[in-house]
Design a protein around this motif. Structure first.
Motif, mmCIF file in Angstrom:
data_model
loop_
_atom_site.group_PDB
_atom_site.id
_atom_site.type_symbol
_atom_site.label_atom_id
_atom_site.label_comp_id
_atom_site.label_asym_id
_atom_site.label_seq_id
_atom_site.Cartn_x
_atom_site.Cartn_y
_atom_site.Cartn_z
ATOM 1 N N LYS A 43 1.039 -1.160 -0.131
ATOM 2 C CA LYS A 43 0.073 0.120 0.041
ATOM 3 C C LYS A 43 0.851 1.208 -0.252
ATOM 4 C CE LYS A 43 -3.809 2.498 0.313
ATOM 5 N NZ LYS A 43 -4.705 2.742 -0.859
ATOM 6 N N SER A 44 1.900 1.241 0.803
ATOM 7 C CA SER A 44 2.812 2.468 0.764
ATOM 8 C C SER A 44 3.510 2.749 -0.531
ATOM 9 C CB SER A 44 3.867 2.076 1.823
ATOM 10 O OG SER A 44 4.717 3.413 2.152
ATOM 11 N N ILE A 45 3.878 1.519 -1.090
ATOM 12 C CA ILE A 45 4.564 1.592 -2.375
ATOM 13 C C ILE A 45 3.373 2.309 -3.457
ATOM 14 C CG2 ILE A 45 5.358 0.088 -4.595
ATOM 15 C CD1 ILE A 45 6.572 -1.770 -2.168
ATOM 16 N N LEU B 142 3.933 10.120 -7.372
ATOM 17 C CA LEU B 142 4.921 10.511 -8.632
ATOM 18 C C LEU B 142 4.167 10.695 -9.817
ATOM 19 C CD1 LEU B 142 8.116 7.932 -7.654
ATOM 20 C CD2 LEU B 142 7.842 10.413 -7.382
ATOM 21 N N ASN B 143 3.011 9.973 -9.895
ATOM 22 C CA ASN B 143 2.381 9.947 -11.411
ATOM 23 C C ASN B 143 1.211 11.040 -11.354
ATOM 24 O OD1 ASN B 143 3.843 7.946 -12.561
ATOM 25 N ND2 ASN B 143 2.588 6.192 -11.050
ATOM 26 N N THR B 144 0.952 11.525 -10.148
ATOM 27 C CA THR B 144 -0.066 12.513 -10.216
ATOM 28 C C THR B 144 0.340 14.157 -10.546
ATOM 29 O OG1 THR B 144 -1.355 11.419 -8.547
ATOM 30 C CG2 THR B 144 -1.675 13.760 -8.913
ATOM 31 N N GLU B 145 -0.471 14.547 -11.714
ATOM 32 C CA GLU B 145 0.011 15.845 -12.146
ATOM 33 C C GLU B 145 -0.677 17.020 -11.481
ATOM 34 O OE1 GLU B 145 -0.206 15.928 -16.387
ATOM 35 O OE2 GLU B 145 1.493 14.655 -16.440
ATOM 36 N N ILE C 31 11.130 9.601 -2.559
ATOM 37 C CA ILE C 31 10.039 8.864 -2.868
ATOM 38 C C ILE C 31 10.647 7.696 -3.820
ATOM 39 C CG2 ILE C 31 7.504 8.551 -3.866
ATOM 40 C CD1 ILE C 31 7.410 11.375 -3.253
ATOM 41 N N ARG C 32 11.254 7.855 -4.786
ATOM 42 C CA ARG C 32 11.695 6.784 -5.632
ATOM 43 C C ARG C 32 12.601 5.773 -4.687
ATOM 44 N NH1 ARG C 32 11.538 7.315 -11.080
ATOM 45 N NH2 ARG C 32 10.650 9.061 -11.847
ATOM 46 N N GLN C 33 13.531 6.281 -3.851
ATOM 47 C CA GLN C 33 14.543 5.407 -3.016
ATOM 48 C C GLN C 33 13.578 4.736 -1.884
ATOM 49 O OE1 GLN C 33 16.730 7.367 0.106
ATOM 50 N NE2 GLN C 33 18.641 6.547 -0.958
#
Length: 258
Positions: free
Chosen positions: A82-84, A91-94, A215-217
């Motif tokens: 869920k956290s992922i 990251l994908n929300t504009e 966030i990516r890390q």
């Protein structure tokens, strides 16, 4: 019974039947030896029965521990997944218009677990001498592997992610531009800025390259944790199967013997 044998010996000696007396004496010795062997056999059988019951009880306790592990592992796998998913959503929300400041903040992948495998039954078996109570080498190796090398790896991977996540959490929680809502005991203390101001500050924060890298890390490390948790779960399920096979084989042997 002893008096009876004594009378026979005395009668044979008084009658001068030395040959028969010697044969009788040999026979009596043989009977004594047979009696001792029977007593030893009964004692060994009783000791084996006690050992078998002890082993069965401990292995059943270990199955309970492993099932508790699987329940905990499933729970933490769901939490991490869920956290992922939340991190990927950020990251994908504009456009963040549909989010409040706090709801957006709680999507950040900052959650961690400090899972501990249940080891009560293993500790009891280890104290008794695991190699002494298990006849199956495959089961012995599987138990040893699960509770030593696998457990060591799981704990270290979780600690690695936990220590790293503390730094990331401080990055988010102590940002100079956004007043965080995550500190215990201050939930009902009003913010210094209005909702719109806080939200714009947070959107600006999560949109920065540094934040996206955080966030990516976090997603990458949590994926590693999920993989490790799933592997541990598979090992626990395999170990349960091996233990159940051992218990079934033991039950068949006991039934056949009886």
């Amino acid at each position: 019974m002893i008096k009876f044998f004594r009378k026979i010996r005395q009668s044979l000696l008084s009658e001068g039947k030395t040959g028969k007396y010697l044969k009788y004496a040999v026979g009596e010795i043989i009977l004594v030896v047979i009696g001792i062997l029977i007593a030893l056999s009964i004692n060994n059988w009783n000791q084996e029965r006690i050992k078998t019951k002890q082993t069965v009880d401990l292995l059943n306790n270990m199955i309970s521990d492993l099932k508790a592990d699987i329940t905990g592992l499933n729970r933490d796998i769901r939490r991490y997944e869920k956290s992922i998913s939340n991190g990927k959503l950020i990251l994908n929300t504009e456009n963040f218009d549909s989010f409040s400041a706090d709801s957006l903040y709680f999507l950040l992948p900052t959650k961690v677990v400090t899972y501990r495998v249940t080891t009560q039954a293993f500790e009891k078996i280890k104290n008794l001498g695991i190699s002494k109570i298990l006849d199956s080498n495959n089961l012995f190796n599987a138990i040893s592997s699960y509770y030593t090398s696998n457990l060591f790896y799981l704990e270290n991977v979780i600690k690695w992610e936990y220590d790293s996540n503390i730094k990331s959490f401080e990055f988010w929680a102590l940002d100079n531009q956004f007043e965080s809502a995550v500190f215990a005991g201050v939930e009902f203390i009003p913010y210094s800025d209005e909702e719109a101001v806080r939200k714009n500050a947070l959107i600006k924060l999560v949109s920065s390259i540094e934040s996206r890298n955080h966030i990516r890390q976090a997603i990458s490390k949590k994926n590693r944790i999920v993989k490790t948790l799933k592997s541990t779960k598979t090992d626990a399920e395999t170990l349960i199967s091996l233990i159940e096979d051992e218990l079934n084989n033991n039950n068949k042997s006991t039934t056949s013997y009886n």
